[in-house]
Design a protein around this motif. Sequence first.
Motif, short mmCIF file in Angstrom:
data_model
loop_
_atom_site.label_atom_id
_atom_site.label_comp_id
_atom_site.label_asym_id
_atom_site.label_seq_id
_atom_site.Cartn_x
_atom_site.Cartn_y
_atom_site.Cartn_z
N SER A 150 1.25 0.92 19.48
CA SER A 150 0.61 1.27 18.22
C SER A 150 0.02 2.68 18.28
O SER A 150 0.17 3.47 17.33
N ARG A 209 0.66 4.04 14.18
CA ARG A 209 0.72 3.02 13.12
C ARG A 209 0.53 1.65 13.74
O ARG A 209 0.77 1.48 14.92
N PRO A 210 0.12 0.68 12.93
CA PRO A 210 -0.01 -0.68 13.47
C PRO A 210 1.37 -1.25 13.79
O PRO A 210 2.37 -0.85 13.19
N VAL A 211 1.42 -2.15 14.73
CA VAL A 211 2.68 -2.79 15.11
C VAL A 211 2.46 -4.29 15.02
O VAL A 211 1.53 -4.81 15.63
N TRP A 268 4.48 -3.13 11.41
CA TRP A 268 3.98 -2.46 10.22
C TRP A 268 4.66 -3.04 8.98
O TRP A 268 5.65 -3.75 9.08
N THR A 269 4.10 -2.74 7.82
CA THR A 269 4.63 -3.27 6.57
C THR A 269 5.54 -2.24 5.92
O THR A 269 5.17 -1.08 5.77
N ASP A 270 6.72 -2.69 5.55
CA ASP A 270 7.67 -1.84 4.84
C ASP A 270 7.25 -1.76 3.38
O ASP A 270 7.14 -2.78 2.71
N ASP A 276 6.93 -7.42 7.04
CA ASP A 276 6.58 -6.83 8.32
C ASP A 276 7.84 -6.33 9.02
O ASP A 276 8.88 -6.99 9.00
#
Length: 103
Positions: A37, A42-44, A46-48, A54
């Motif tokens: 991450s 970015r968070p893992v 992540w949101t498309d 996710d």
Amino acid sequence: MITLTDIKQHLRLDLNPDSETDPELQRMLDAAMDHVSQYLNRPVPWTDESSSEDVFPASVQAAVLLIVGDLYENREGATNGSVITANPTVERLLHMYRVGLGV
């Protein structure tokens, strides 16, 4: 998501669901996810934005497993006569998903 069973298969460990190594493996997974991450910025997963689903690409999952493998194999604080270097495969698997590089 990556499960402890996935990690045990990757490390070729006993798949016993209540193994005494589970808490240690979970900490390694958490550390690997945090590292990925931070590297990706970015968070893992992540949101498309286009589909609100996710995203956790196979190459990112493979990088997490490689990091967990490195943490497992090198879990001692220090060793004599060894040089531990960054795994270039991890960087190659992750690089295309990095964001916010200013380019």
